[in-house]
Design a protein around this motif. Sequence first.
Motif, PDB file in Angstrom:
ATOM      1  N   UNK A 217      46.847  42.026  43.663  1.00  0.00           N
ATOM      2  CA  UNK A 217      48.191  42.419  43.195  1.00  0.00           C
ATOM      3  C   UNK A 217      48.380  43.928  43.291  1.00  0.00           C
ATOM      4  N   UNK A 218      49.496  44.345  43.885  1.00  0.00           N
ATOM      5  CA  UNK A 218      49.741  45.778  44.093  1.00  0.00           C
ATOM      6  C   UNK A 218      49.873  46.528  42.783  1.00  0.00           C
ATOM      7  N   UNK A 219      50.308  45.816  41.751  1.00  0.00           N
ATOM      8  CA  UNK A 219      50.560  46.483  40.467  1.00  0.00           C
ATOM      9  C   UNK A 219      49.298  47.155  39.913  1.00  0.00           C
ATOM     10  N   UNK A 220      48.126  46.592  40.246  1.00  0.00           N
ATOM     11  CA  UNK A 220      46.900  47.198  39.699  1.00  0.00           C
ATOM     12  C   UNK A 220      46.353  48.303  40.605  1.00  0.00           C
ATOM     13  N   UNK A 221      47.037  48.568  41.712  1.00  0.00           N
ATOM     14  CA  UNK A 221      46.557  49.603  42.639  1.00  0.00           C
ATOM     15  C   UNK A 221      47.357  50.893  42.521  1.00  0.00           C
ATOM     16  N   UNK A 222      48.455  50.848  41.783  1.00  0.00           N
ATOM     17  CA  UNK A 222      49.300  52.038  41.673  1.00  0.00           C
ATOM     18  C   UNK A 222      48.553  53.182  41.012  1.00  0.00           C
ATOM     19  N   UNK A 223      48.734  54.369  41.592  1.00  0.00           N
ATOM     20  CA  UNK A 223      48.206  55.573  40.966  1.00  0.00           C
ATOM     21  C   UNK A 223      46.703  55.754  41.114  1.00  0.00           C
ATOM     22  N   UNK A 224      46.044  54.929  41.917  1.00  0.00           N
ATOM     23  CA  UNK A 224      44.606  55.125  42.108  1.00  0.00           C
ATOM     24  C   UNK A 224      44.233  54.843  43.553  1.00  0.00           C
ATOM     25  N   UNK A 225      43.250  55.589  44.028  1.00  0.00           N
ATOM     26  CA  UNK A 225      42.754  55.292  45.373  1.00  0.00           C
ATOM     27  C   UNK A 225      41.355  54.680  45.304  1.00  0.00           C
ATOM     28  N   UNK A 226      40.860  54.512  44.081  1.00  0.00           N
ATOM     29  CA  UNK A 226      39.543  53.898  43.923  1.00  0.00           C
ATOM     30  C   UNK A 226      39.677  52.422  43.572  1.00  0.00           C
ATOM     31  N   UNK A 227      38.917  51.629  44.266  1.00  0.00           N
ATOM     32  CA  UNK A 227      38.920  50.193  43.999  1.00  0.00           C
ATOM     33  C   UNK A 227      37.524  49.821  43.502  1.00  0.00           C
ATOM     34  N   UNK A 228      37.477  49.169  42.372  1.00  0.00           N
ATOM     35  CA  UNK A 228      36.212  48.590  41.919  1.00  0.00           C
ATOM     36  C   UNK A 228      36.344  47.087  42.004  1.00  0.00           C
ATOM     37  N   UNK A 229      35.426  46.483  42.718  1.00  0.00           N
ATOM     38  CA  UNK A 229      35.473  45.026  42.829  1.00  0.00           C
ATOM     39  C   UNK A 229      34.222  44.470  42.147  1.00  0.00           C
ATOM     40  N   UNK A 230      34.414  43.514  41.260  1.00  0.00           N
ATOM     41  CA  UNK A 230      33.293  42.916  40.538  1.00  0.00           C
ATOM     42  C   UNK A 230      33.392  41.398  40.658  1.00  0.00           C
ATOM     43  N   UNK A 231      32.278  40.773  40.997  1.00  0.00           N
ATOM     44  CA  UNK A 231      32.224  39.307  41.065  1.00  0.00           C
ATOM     45  C   UNK A 231      31.223  38.840  40.024  1.00  0.00           C
TER      46      UNK A 231
END
Length: 258
Positions: A217-231
């Motif tokens: 969802x794009x809404x959780x990407x606003x204002x940040x360029x860092x992505x943390x992915x956890x499984x």
Amino acid sequence: MKKIITIILLIIGLPSFGKVITGEIKKESRTDINKIYDAENNNPIEGAIIKLPAKNYSTTTNSDGSFKLGTKITAPTILSVEKDGYKPQSMTLSAEHQNSPIVVGIEKTTPQDIIIETDMIHLGDDSFSQNSAHASDFSLKSMGPFYSKEFKIKPLKEHENLYLTIGSIIGIDTPQAQRLGQSRVKTSYSSPPEIFCNGNKIAEIKINGDNQKINIPKSILYGTEFINITIKTGRNLYKRSAIDFDDIEFTNLLFEIK
Ligand SMILES: [Ca+2]
């Protein structure tokens, strides 16, 4: 005269010969060679690395894209394909693939692709039933109940979306996996593995399989360029005395901007 006889033979012989020939071709194609090709132009790919991580087996393709599987497939196991300049690809092989050719088309990477993981990852606690989905082929030690990775992306343009693809995942013992016959565990089941992005739960993986794609969802990407992915793997919902994490394995995490 010879010519005429040949032609007559052909005319008389064709219908019945036709059947025999078709049968032979079919038989040949069943034992036909395994092949890796470029999905765009159908050209064979030389030097692609084929791995069966659970069997510790690895080989590379020949100039015609062919390869041999020097090992027997008796239970579902993950086959992965790697080649520089191409997206990592994987598929879950079952015993049926033993007698039919494995033909895989792979796609070139684009500058928009972010390859996160090509190793085989085992989550859980190394305690699992032999009836669990594909458990007989687990070979790696667990790294614990969750996997986490952080990376940076360019800010998305308005029309762009971010997708996560999980190349292959096996071992999930949810009720959905049981209903599909992927797991033979009868006495218990597990909650599904959960995917988190920047702390937000974005998906649950309820079944085993290849190329499961998740729209971030794009809404959780606003204002940040860092992505943390956890499984996070699921847990056995029938065990009350101690936590029993569902043992799963996956490979090939790919992010694509489209
Ligand atoms: Ca377990």
